[in-house]
Design a protein around this motif. Structure first.
Motif, PDB file in Angstrom:
ATOM      1  N   PRO A  26      -0.020  -1.327 -18.833  1.00 43.13           N
ATOM      2  CA  PRO A  26       1.308  -0.477 -18.356  1.00 43.13           C
ATOM      3  C   PRO A  26       2.381  -1.050 -17.476  1.00 43.13           C
ATOM      4  O   PRO A  26       1.888  -2.035 -16.489  1.00 43.13           O
ATOM      5  N   ASN A  27       3.717  -0.724 -18.327  1.00 43.67           N
ATOM      6  CA  ASN A  27       4.920  -0.904 -17.458  1.00 43.67           C
ATOM      7  C   ASN A  27       5.106  -2.963 -17.213  1.00 43.67           C
ATOM      8  O   ASN A  27       6.142  -3.439 -16.664  1.00 43.67           O
ATOM      9  N   HIS A  28       4.397  -3.717 -17.930  1.00 41.60           N
ATOM     10  CA  HIS A  28       4.541  -4.758 -17.631  1.00 41.60           C
ATOM     11  C   HIS A  28       4.388  -5.561 -19.357  1.00 41.60           C
ATOM     12  O   HIS A  28       5.321  -6.879 -19.584  1.00 41.60           O
ATOM     13  N   GLN A  29       3.515  -5.376 -20.168  1.00 37.78           N
ATOM     14  CA  GLN A  29       3.661  -5.898 -21.512  1.00 37.78           C
ATOM     15  C   GLN A  29       2.933  -5.086 -22.487  1.00 37.78           C
ATOM     16  O   GLN A  29       1.956  -3.888 -22.183  1.00 37.78           O
ATOM     17  N   ILE A  71       4.437  -9.558 -29.158  1.00 41.39           N
ATOM     18  CA  ILE A  71       4.456 -10.152 -27.543  1.00 41.39           C
ATOM     19  C   ILE A  71       5.671  -9.671 -26.567  1.00 41.39           C
ATOM     20  O   ILE A  71       7.001  -9.904 -26.730  1.00 41.39           O
ATOM     21  N   TRP A  72       5.393  -8.319 -25.913  1.00 44.17           N
ATOM     22  CA  TRP A  72       6.659  -7.617 -24.957  1.00 44.17           C
ATOM     23  C   TRP A  72       6.094  -7.666 -23.126  1.00 44.17           C
ATOM     24  O   TRP A  72       5.318  -7.636 -23.809  1.00 44.17           O
ATOM     25  N   ARG A  73       6.911  -8.906 -23.228  1.00 43.04           N
ATOM     26  CA  ARG A  73       6.532  -8.687 -21.429  1.00 43.04           C
ATOM     27  C   ARG A  73       7.876  -9.046 -20.592  1.00 43.04           C
ATOM     28  O   ARG A  73       9.057  -8.769 -20.808  1.00 43.04           O
ATOM     29  N   PHE A  74       7.770  -7.034 -18.855  1.00 40.70           N
ATOM     30  CA  PHE A  74       8.857  -6.944 -18.267  1.00 40.70           C
ATOM     31  C   PHE A  74       8.282  -7.338 -17.204  1.00 40.70           C
ATOM     32  O   PHE A  74       7.406  -7.594 -17.315  1.00 40.70           O
ATOM     33  N   ALA A  75       9.437  -7.881 -16.577  1.00 40.43           N
ATOM     34  CA  ALA A  75       9.399  -8.295 -15.278  1.00 40.43           C
ATOM     35  C   ALA A  75      10.834  -7.767 -14.598  1.00 40.43           C
ATOM     36  O   ALA A  75      11.852  -6.922 -15.164  1.00 40.43           O
ATOM     37  N   PRO A  76      10.653  -7.162 -13.273  1.00 43.76           N
ATOM     38  CA  PRO A  76      11.397  -7.062 -11.729  1.00 43.76           C
ATOM     39  C   PRO A  76      13.396  -7.882 -12.442  1.00 43.76           C
ATOM     40  O   PRO A  76      12.365  -8.810 -12.260  1.00 43.76           O
ATOM     41  N   PRO A  92       7.501 -22.065 -25.238  1.00 42.85           N
ATOM     42  CA  PRO A  92       8.237 -21.449 -24.277  1.00 42.85           C
ATOM     43  C   PRO A  92       9.132 -19.868 -24.061  1.00 42.85           C
ATOM     44  O   PRO A  92       9.362 -19.996 -25.874  1.00 42.85           O
ATOM     45  N   LEU A  93       8.570 -18.881 -23.159  1.00 41.99           N
ATOM     46  CA  LEU A  93       8.834 -17.193 -23.871  1.00 41.99           C
ATOM     47  C   LEU A  93      10.517 -17.679 -24.222  1.00 41.99           C
ATOM     48  O   LEU A  93      11.565 -16.600 -23.917  1.00 41.99           O
ATOM     49  N   CYS A  94      10.935 -18.009 -22.710  1.00 43.51           N
ATOM     50  CA  CYS A  94      12.094 -18.160 -22.228  1.00 43.51           C
ATOM     51  C   CYS A  94      12.932 -20.562 -22.749  1.00 43.51           C
ATOM     52  O   CYS A  94      12.544 -21.008 -21.503  1.00 43.51           O
ATOM     53  N   VAL A 109      13.067  -8.954 -19.553  1.00 43.33           N
ATOM     54  CA  VAL A 109      12.298  -9.260 -21.241  1.00 43.33           C
ATOM     55  C   VAL A 109      12.178 -10.684 -21.895  1.00 43.33           C
ATOM     56  O   VAL A 109      13.020 -10.671 -22.448  1.00 43.33           O
ATOM     57  N   ASP A 110      10.989 -10.531 -21.672  1.00 42.41           N
ATOM     58  CA  ASP A 110      10.964 -11.551 -22.860  1.00 42.41           C
ATOM     59  C   ASP A 110       9.905 -10.452 -24.320  1.00 42.41           C
ATOM     60  O   ASP A 110       9.121 -10.160 -24.159  1.00 42.41           O
ATOM     61  N   PHE A 111      10.822 -11.576 -25.309  1.00 41.14           N
ATOM     62  CA  PHE A 111      10.006 -11.090 -26.377  1.00 41.14           C
ATOM     63  C   PHE A 111       9.603 -12.550 -27.317  1.00 41.14           C
ATOM     64  O   PHE A 111       9.744 -13.190 -27.209  1.00 41.14           O
ATOM     65  N   TYR A 112       8.505 -12.511 -27.548  1.00 41.93           N
ATOM     66  CA  TYR A 112       7.757 -13.489 -28.920  1.00 41.93           C
ATOM     67  C   TYR A 112       7.055 -12.452 -29.828  1.00 41.93           C
ATOM     68  O   TYR A 112       6.421 -12.005 -30.356  1.00 41.93           O
ATOM     69  N   VAL A 113       7.388 -13.334 -31.084  1.00 39.76           N
ATOM     70  CA  VAL A 113       6.712 -12.910 -31.866  1.00 39.76           C
ATOM     71  C   VAL A 113       6.204 -13.954 -33.176  1.00 39.76           C
ATOM     72  O   VAL A 113       7.199 -14.883 -33.313  1.00 39.76           O
ATOM     73  N   SER A 114       5.340 -14.177 -33.397  1.00 45.60           N
ATOM     74  CA  SER A 114       4.639 -14.806 -34.165  1.00 45.60           C
ATOM     75  C   SER A 114       4.154 -14.592 -36.054  1.00 45.60           C
ATOM     76  O   SER A 114       3.795 -13.393 -35.771  1.00 45.60           O
ATOM     77  N   PHE A 115       4.878 -14.610 -37.182  1.00 50.00           N
ATOM     78  CA  PHE A 115       4.198 -14.674 -37.988  1.00 50.00           C
ATOM     79  C   PHE A 115       4.308 -15.974 -39.128  1.00 50.00           C
ATOM     80  O   PHE A 115       5.092 -16.743 -38.776  1.00 50.00           O
ATOM     81  N   GLU A 116       3.118 -15.511 -40.428  1.00 49.47           N
ATOM     82  CA  GLU A 116       3.243 -15.555 -41.527  1.00 49.47           C
ATOM     83  C   GLU A 116       2.470 -14.996 -43.118  1.00 49.47           C
ATOM     84  O   GLU A 116       1.660 -14.495 -42.487  1.00 49.47           O
TER      85      GLU A 116
END
Length: 224
Positions: free
Chosen positions: A145-148, A165-170, A51-53, A181-188
C-alpha cells in the motif's frame, strides 16, 4: 485468436516491412540494443537487468524496427521510466492500484476487471487491442500500500512473459505534495509474428503509459 488472425498479421507485417525498406534505401540503418522512447525512458532487448532510473541516456543510431531480411526471434524487451509528479504517493498508488478503471484511460485497454480469490489473492483480467490483435490475459496483482504495485501475467495467448512494476516514493522536501514514480515493464511475445508486428504498437503503449496515469491523476485530484 481466430484462424483469420495469421493472414492479417502477415499482411500487416509485409506492408510495414515494405514501408521500412523504402526508407532504408536513403540510408544504412544499423542495429542497436536500446531504443530510447523519451527523455527518461528506454526500451531494450534484455541483455542484463536494467536499473529503474537510467543514470544517463544513450543515443544509438536509428534503425528499422521491422526487417524481414533479419532473423526473426522473440526477444524479451524491457522499459523503464522515472518521473517526479505533482501528486502524493498515496494518490498515485490509488490510480495504479484501481485496475478495474484502466479501460477508461490506459492506451489500447478495452476492458479491465478485478477478480479476488478465496485466499485473498487479486487477479486482473484485461483485454488489449491494437490492430490486428485483440487479446485477453490475466495478471496476478500484488501491492504494498502506497509504495508498490506489481502485476505478472499468468495466462494468455499473446505473451510468454509480462511483468509491470510501479514504485512510489515521496518527492523533494520542498515539494510535499509530490512523489517519485518508477515504472518498469518487461514483456515477451509467444508468436514470432506477434513479436514483429505487435511490438511496434507496444512501443507506443509503453511510451504513453506513465503519461496516461499522470493525466488520470490530474482529472481526479487537480481540483483538490
Amino acid at each position: 485468436m481466430t484462424n483469420k488472425t495469421t493472414p492479417l498479421l502477415f499482411r500487416a507485417l509485409v506492408e510495414m516491412s515494405e514501408a521500412c525498406s523504402s526508407k532504408a534505401v536513403r540510408g544504412k540503418p544499423t542495429r542497436a540494443n536500446i531504443r530510447h522512447l523519451g527523455s527518461c525512458g528506454a526500451l531494450a532487448a534484455r541483455r542484463a537487468t536494467l536499473p529503474l532510473c537510467p543514470a544517463a541516456p544513450v543515443h544509438p543510431p536509428s534503425r528499422s524496427f521491422i526487417n524481414l531480411a533479419a532473423p526473426i526471434s522473440t526477444r524479451r524487451m524491457e522499459y523503464t521510466e522515472c518521473r517526479t509528479l505533482g501528486y502524493t504517493p498515496e494518490q498515485m498508488f490509488s490510480v495504479v492500484a484501481n485496475v478495474d478503471q484502466y479501460q477508461h484511460f490506459v492506451p489500447w485497454c478495452k476492458k479491465s476487471r478485478i477478480m479476488k480469490g478465496r485466499n485473498g489473492d487479486v487477479r486482473a483480467e484485461l483485454e488489449i487491442g491494437f490492430p490486428p490483435i485483440v487479446e485477453r490475459y490475466t495478471s496476478e496483482v500484488t501491492v504494498v500500500p502506497n509504495h508498490q504495485v506489481r502485476a505478472v501475467c499468468t495466462d494468455g495467448s499473446l505473451f510468454s512473459h509480462l511483468e509491470t512494476i510501479w514504485r512510489f516514493a515521496p518527492g523533494a522536501k520542498d515539494q510535499p505534495d509530490s512523489c517519485k514514480v518508477d515504472f518498469y515493464v518487461s514483456f515477451e511475445f509467444k508468436s514470432l509474428l506477434h513479436s514483429q508486428v505487435a511490438t511496434m504498437f507496444f512501443d507506443e503503449v509503453v511510451k504513453q503509459m506513465v503519461g496516461a496515469f499522470e493525466s488520470r491523476a490530474a482529472r481526479l485530484y487537480r481540483s483538490q
